[in-house]
Design a protein around this motif. Sequence first.
Motif: not given
Length: 679
Positions: A402-416
């Motif tokens: 989240x801080x350095x690669x993909x700040x706008x990642x959705x919660x589903x993307x974060x979970x995966x």
Amino acid sequence: AKLFYYFSRGRWAIMAGDGGSSENMLVGYIVLGIYILLLVGSGMLAAVVNWLFRKKDGSGGLMRNHFMAGTGLGPMVWFFTMASSLFSGYSVSGISSEAYGLGFVATRWIPAGIGLYCGFMFLAPRCYALSRQRGFMTLGGLIFERYLPPAGHPWCAHLLRLLAFGCLQLPIFTYLITQFQSIGKEVETFTNGGITSLTAVLVAAAVLWLNDIIGGMRAVAYSDVLQGFVLIAGSIIFLILQYTELGGLPTAWRYWSDPDNRQEPLVANMQLIPSEVSTVAYFDFLFKTTVAATMFPHLWQRLFCASSSSVVKNGLAAMNLTFFVVQFASMVIGWTAIAAFSDLELPTPSPFGSLLRLIAKNGPGQSFASALLLASGVCAMMSTADSSLLAFSTMWVQDFLRPYVWPSASEVAQMLFAKFMGFIALCIGIALAILSIRDGKPDLTGLFSLQNVTPIHVAPAVWLGMHWRGLRAEAVLTGMICGLGVTVGMVFSEKNVAYDRGLDRTENGLSTAWIGFCVNFFVTVTLGLILQFGPRVYPKLASLLTQEIHKRSIDIGPVHDPLIHPKYMVPFFLLLLFCIPFYREHDAPDTYVGSMASWAFTSLFLSGVLAIASAAVYMWVWRDYEPLPLPDLPETDPSSKGKALASEHEEDLAVSKLKENPTYGAAQVALTTAGTPKE
């Protein structure tokens, strides 16, 4: 598949396959099979609860439901998940092996564990309150916001978070290795090879992965309640069985207290006061564990997911007493094994599994009790492994993705992403555990010593940062880099005389981790004082330190925490210090109190006093910390969901509080709220 094979073919299949030394071993397979099914059931229950809570407003969303149990864990569940996560393969397999090999020196685990929970007095009230206000899931998030401007340059806060992230990876992998190593060794020993270590490791990994995918923190917590009950019950049962079946400590004492047996293997450790080097190592272990273990990521994740401060307070107060049940029982296993196997060589490297198999030969009842004890040991190992796996996944999302690669990642993307990284960590842990089992090193004691090498260098950033209002990020970052440099430089050099055995120890008994920590602490404090008070002597320095205030920066405020008042901390330090036998003549024969050497009895007695005193301080001195209000909470913070944003008055109050801090000088203070700079 093996389990169904054993159930379908019964005892004949087990005996024919040499799965155990008697038909009573069938009971062991049944107990372990039921235990695995219950773990899977707890994961499924957690999945259902997660699905129900996701439909409720204010539950925190997909990520918080999965990794932090939504709005938090209640008193009983939080207590057992915190306790079970700490009692690991070290607590069962490691301590029993150490007690067998080193004798009464193994008592060091109890004061070290109690010291750990005394250490949380410095951290728990403030860090828990800040996590509820700001929605922290990891320690890295707290460190980052504590050292945002004006506490330092922004790049210092980012570097501190990344360094802490790297340092905290080591305990996760060492935890995974030790748990899998312990499970494989103990199950194979108890079943006499009927279940190989590889099979045991793979089954355990499959159950962990399943629970992590479907249930997250709730699956871990629910299984920890089950495992906590089994672990405590199993420890009590063993204390009874070792007396009724093997004669207990009094019988063992008659063997290893006899001066004529001093030349026998392992007996000298039971008769003599530790050497000077062993005493220094005892000191190093106690204070290193007290500091370093407070940084373990899975413990922080549990601290942050408590439902209220009273849950944390009461849980930490009760936690100390569990060491005298679980870890003491493991020590008794090792001490009893010295006498139980005095006429023959220990059949395997595991005193725990060997004694259980010896007891199981005496009949169906003893076999069932031994299988239950084995299950309790596996409980300790599994609970820590799943906690570490979950903490690893959370850190990679919160402190890296989240801080350095993909700040706008959705919660589903974060979970995966989190589940993918958990799978990678599991594969690496399995591979390293199999190598460790094959090569026989490092052993569990070695892994624990290596586990503290890097996390201890994160401690000054948190211990000092939560109580030193004027501490700047530049001082903390410099201290951390210097300390890490010293430790890493020494641990792989000839200064580490135990490197070939997978240990961290210099010739005088100190570890390279502790030496590096002392350098870290000294540099941080010295540079911190210079940066705080230097501008008064050299005014030009103030212009170099001036920074705008970040809207997420943490100001800890001027109020001191009553838990760490010197009238409590000084006696606690002295009690912990005198658990170490530095005041006795080294290598001299000792007297006995009951079945224990006098110095070891004194150590455990003072540990008991410390446990009771610290529990009382937690219960009656704890005061909830009230963080200064945030001018604007981001929408992603679950604690702000459904609440109105801070008022203009609260924003002005926050700015004035920050201006009062002399560290920031008389510079202009800027606070961005709703996109408008405000002086």
